[in-house]
Design a protein around this motif. Structure first.
Motif, PDB file in Angstrom:
ATOM      1  N   ASP A   6       0.826  -1.207   0.000  1.00  0.00           N
ATOM      2  CA  ASP A   6       0.000   0.000   0.000  1.00  0.00           C
ATOM      3  C   ASP A   6       0.860   1.257   0.000  1.00  0.00           C
ATOM      4  O   ASP A   6       0.560   2.228  -0.712  1.00  0.00           O
ATOM      5  CB  ASP A   6      -0.927   0.001   1.217  1.00  0.00           C
ATOM      6  CG  ASP A   6      -1.995  -1.084   1.142  1.00  0.00           C
ATOM      7  OD1 ASP A   6      -2.195  -1.631   0.025  1.00  0.00           O
ATOM      8  OD2 ASP A   6      -2.613  -1.382   2.179  1.00  0.00           O
ATOM      9  N   GLN A   7       1.908   1.244   0.792  1.00  0.00           N
ATOM     10  CA  GLN A   7       2.783   2.405   0.858  1.00  0.00           C
ATOM     11  C   GLN A   7       3.473   2.640  -0.485  1.00  0.00           C
ATOM     12  O   GLN A   7       3.554   3.777  -0.964  1.00  0.00           O
ATOM     13  CB  GLN A   7       3.828   2.209   1.955  1.00  0.00           C
ATOM     14  CG  GLN A   7       4.714   3.443   2.179  1.00  0.00           C
ATOM     15  CD  GLN A   7       5.741   3.225   3.271  1.00  0.00           C
ATOM     16  OE1 GLN A   7       5.841   2.143   3.842  1.00  0.00           O
ATOM     17  NE2 GLN A   7       6.517   4.254   3.563  1.00  0.00           N
ATOM     18  N   THR A   8       3.937   1.558  -1.096  1.00  0.00           N
ATOM     19  CA  THR A   8       4.635   1.695  -2.367  1.00  0.00           C
ATOM     20  C   THR A   8       3.679   2.116  -3.477  1.00  0.00           C
ATOM     21  O   THR A   8       4.032   2.933  -4.338  1.00  0.00           O
ATOM     22  CB  THR A   8       5.340   0.383  -2.743  1.00  0.00           C
ATOM     23  OG1 THR A   8       6.127  -0.064  -1.644  1.00  0.00           O
ATOM     24  CG2 THR A   8       6.228   0.575  -3.958  1.00  0.00           C
ATOM     25  N   LEU A   9       2.463   1.577  -3.461  1.00  0.00           N
ATOM     26  CA  LEU A   9       1.459   1.992  -4.447  1.00  0.00           C
ATOM     27  C   LEU A   9       1.179   3.483  -4.341  1.00  0.00           C
ATOM     28  O   LEU A   9       1.070   4.189  -5.357  1.00  0.00           O
ATOM     29  CB  LEU A   9       0.165   1.196  -4.242  1.00  0.00           C
ATOM     30  CG  LEU A   9       0.121  -0.216  -4.816  1.00  0.00           C
ATOM     31  CD1 LEU A   9      -1.155  -0.924  -4.372  1.00  0.00           C
ATOM     32  CD2 LEU A   9       0.194  -0.173  -6.344  1.00  0.00           C
ATOM     33  N   SER A  10       1.069   3.984  -3.121  1.00  0.00           N
ATOM     34  CA  SER A  10       0.823   5.404  -2.906  1.00  0.00           C
ATOM     35  C   SER A  10       1.981   6.249  -3.423  1.00  0.00           C
ATOM     36  O   SER A  10       1.779   7.287  -4.076  1.00  0.00           O
ATOM     37  CB  SER A  10       0.595   5.668  -1.420  1.00  0.00           C
ATOM     38  OG  SER A  10       0.429   7.044  -1.169  1.00  0.00           O
ATOM     39  N   GLN A  70      11.714   6.957  -2.569  1.00  0.00           N
ATOM     40  CA  GLN A  70      11.204   6.237  -1.400  1.00  0.00           C
ATOM     41  C   GLN A  70      10.648   4.872  -1.803  1.00  0.00           C
ATOM     42  O   GLN A  70      10.854   3.868  -1.099  1.00  0.00           O
ATOM     43  CB  GLN A  70      10.115   7.058  -0.710  1.00  0.00           C
ATOM     44  CG  GLN A  70      10.612   8.318  -0.014  1.00  0.00           C
ATOM     45  CD  GLN A  70       9.482   9.089   0.629  1.00  0.00           C
ATOM     46  OE1 GLN A  70       8.836   8.613   1.560  1.00  0.00           O
ATOM     47  NE2 GLN A  70       9.216  10.290   0.124  1.00  0.00           N
ATOM     48  N   ALA A  71       9.950   4.833  -2.924  1.00  0.00           N
ATOM     49  CA  ALA A  71       9.414   3.564  -3.423  1.00  0.00           C
ATOM     50  C   ALA A  71      10.550   2.595  -3.740  1.00  0.00           C
ATOM     51  O   ALA A  71      10.471   1.391  -3.439  1.00  0.00           O
ATOM     52  CB  ALA A  71       8.557   3.803  -4.658  1.00  0.00           C
ATOM     53  N   LYS A  72      11.616   3.120  -4.333  1.00  0.00           N
ATOM     54  CA  LYS A  72      12.780   2.283  -4.637  1.00  0.00           C
ATOM     55  C   LYS A  72      13.365   1.682  -3.363  1.00  0.00           C
ATOM     56  O   LYS A  72      13.686   0.483  -3.325  1.00  0.00           O
ATOM     57  CB  LYS A  72      13.841   3.115  -5.356  1.00  0.00           C
ATOM     58  CG  LYS A  72      15.139   2.352  -5.643  1.00  0.00           C
ATOM     59  CD  LYS A  72      16.254   3.273  -6.064  1.00  0.00           C
ATOM     60  CE  LYS A  72      16.735   4.112  -4.897  1.00  0.00           C
ATOM     61  NZ  LYS A  72      17.904   4.957  -5.241  1.00  0.00           N
ATOM     62  N   ASP A  73      13.501   2.494  -2.329  1.00  0.00           N
ATOM     63  CA  ASP A  73      14.076   1.997  -1.071  1.00  0.00           C
ATOM     64  C   ASP A  73      13.228   0.867  -0.481  1.00  0.00           C
ATOM     65  O   ASP A  73      13.763  -0.118   0.036  1.00  0.00           O
ATOM     66  CB  ASP A  73      14.198   3.140  -0.070  1.00  0.00           C
ATOM     67  CG  ASP A  73      15.261   4.160  -0.464  1.00  0.00           C
ATOM     68  OD1 ASP A  73      16.134   3.810  -1.280  1.00  0.00           O
ATOM     69  OD2 ASP A  73      15.200   5.298   0.042  1.00  0.00           O
ATOM     70  N   ILE A  74      11.905   1.013  -0.565  1.00  0.00           N
ATOM     71  CA  ILE A  74      11.024  -0.041  -0.055  1.00  0.00           C
ATOM     72  C   ILE A  74      11.187  -1.316  -0.876  1.00  0.00           C
ATOM     73  O   ILE A  74      11.296  -2.422  -0.333  1.00  0.00           O
ATOM     74  CB  ILE A  74       9.562   0.426  -0.072  1.00  0.00           C
ATOM     75  CG1 ILE A  74       9.355   1.581   0.916  1.00  0.00           C
ATOM     76  CG2 ILE A  74       8.619  -0.738   0.283  1.00  0.00           C
ATOM     77  CD1 ILE A  74       7.971   2.206   0.847  1.00  0.00           C
ATOM     78  N   LEU A  75      11.203  -1.170  -2.190  1.00  0.00           N
ATOM     79  CA  LEU A  75      11.326  -2.332  -3.069  1.00  0.00           C
ATOM     80  C   LEU A  75      12.648  -3.058  -2.848  1.00  0.00           C
ATOM     81  O   LEU A  75      12.701  -4.294  -2.863  1.00  0.00           O
ATOM     82  CB  LEU A  75      11.197  -1.904  -4.527  1.00  0.00           C
ATOM     83  CG  LEU A  75       9.787  -1.481  -4.977  1.00  0.00           C
ATOM     84  CD1 LEU A  75       9.832  -0.839  -6.356  1.00  0.00           C
ATOM     85  CD2 LEU A  75       8.836  -2.672  -4.979  1.00  0.00           C
TER      86      LEU A  75
END
Length: 261
Positions: A7-11, A31-36
């Motif tokens: 959900d966080q990455t989708l946002s 930020q999305a990259k760091d999560i992935l």
């Protein structure tokens, strides 16, 4: 945990795609990259990667450049989950923005080297090559062919310089008895560096004879570029002339042994 990460990455990817502010787009994508990179991609990649791929259509060159950097980092860390990302590299090789095109060649070169090494390593350890890696390699072959065309035809000097550098890398990788392992590691970012000798005994995907023939072809193209240097921009000529001395020495030995036909 996976649901929260999803959900966080989708946002974040939605913001990277749709927000009107460039700073927010870039921050969200990073930020999305760091999560992935920290997540279990076996649970997230199929659902999230399509939203990542959409960013190749962004009107902002910095977003597209950051996308390429993200694809590189994901592919080098967890290559098995990234086949869906490979077509993006092929598309952005011909990006109208020179900075994006240059970054794509750099990233693709690193992934190309990593894929070669993984192909040799998988077969050496397990006696097989997994389907996902074969798929990535098929995209890398297309990448190679496109970059070669850029080296010969591109009007933009920056991408062309890096394309010529990629051809030099192919010569180094595919020549037998290569003594340039440390030099190439800087290009490929690999702990294990590919050497053509590792697949000389047979490989289900890599044909050592064909790869050496490719190296010969690259070398002859570099020679042709040098012979026609009068019609090339000065920086292109310098790039060809300054190709690593051991490349020319390796190829000269092959010519003397009648390997170059």
């Amino acid at each position: 945990m996976a649901v929260s990460q999803r959900d966080q990455t989708l946002s974040l990817l939605a913001a990277a795609n749709n927000h009107g502010d460039l700073a927010v787009k870039l921050s969200s994508l990073k930020q999305a990259k760091d999560i992935l990179l920290a997540a279990d991609l076996s649970l997230l990649s199929a659902e999230l990667f399509p939203y990542l791929v959409e960013l190749q259509s962004s009107h902002e060159p910095l977003v597209r450049k950051t996308l390429v950097e993200t694809i590189e980092e994901i592919s080098l860390k967890t290559m098995e989950y990234s086949p869906v990302l490979m077509p993006v590299l092929l598309t952005l090789l011909n990006d109208d923005d020179s900075v994006v095109a240059r970054q794509t060649i750099v990233a693709g070169t690193h992934i190309f080297c990593k894929a070669l090494d993984e192909l040799a390593l998988q077969f050496q350890r397990h006696g097989l090559v997994e389907r996902w890696l074969e798929e990535i390699w098929s995209w890398m072959i297309k990448f190679k062919d496109t970059v070669f065309q850029i080296a010969l035809e591109a009007k933009s000097v920056g991408p062309r310089l890096l394309a010529i550098k990629f051809m030099e890398t192919c010569v180094l990788l595919f020549m037998p008895d290569n003594d340039s392992r440390g030099k190439i590691t800087e290009v490929g970012r690999n702990a294990h560096m590919f050497n053509i000798i590792r697949v000389a005994g047979g490989h289900p995907v890599l044909d050592s004879v064909a790869l050496q023939s490719e190296a010969n072809r690259c070398f002859l193209v570099l020679l042709d570029l040098l012979s026609s240097s009068g019609g090339l921009p000065g920086s292109i000529t310098i790039s060809v002339v300054n190709s690593k001395q051991h490349v020319w020495q390796q190829c000269a030995r092959l010519i003397r042994s009648d390997v170059c036909m």
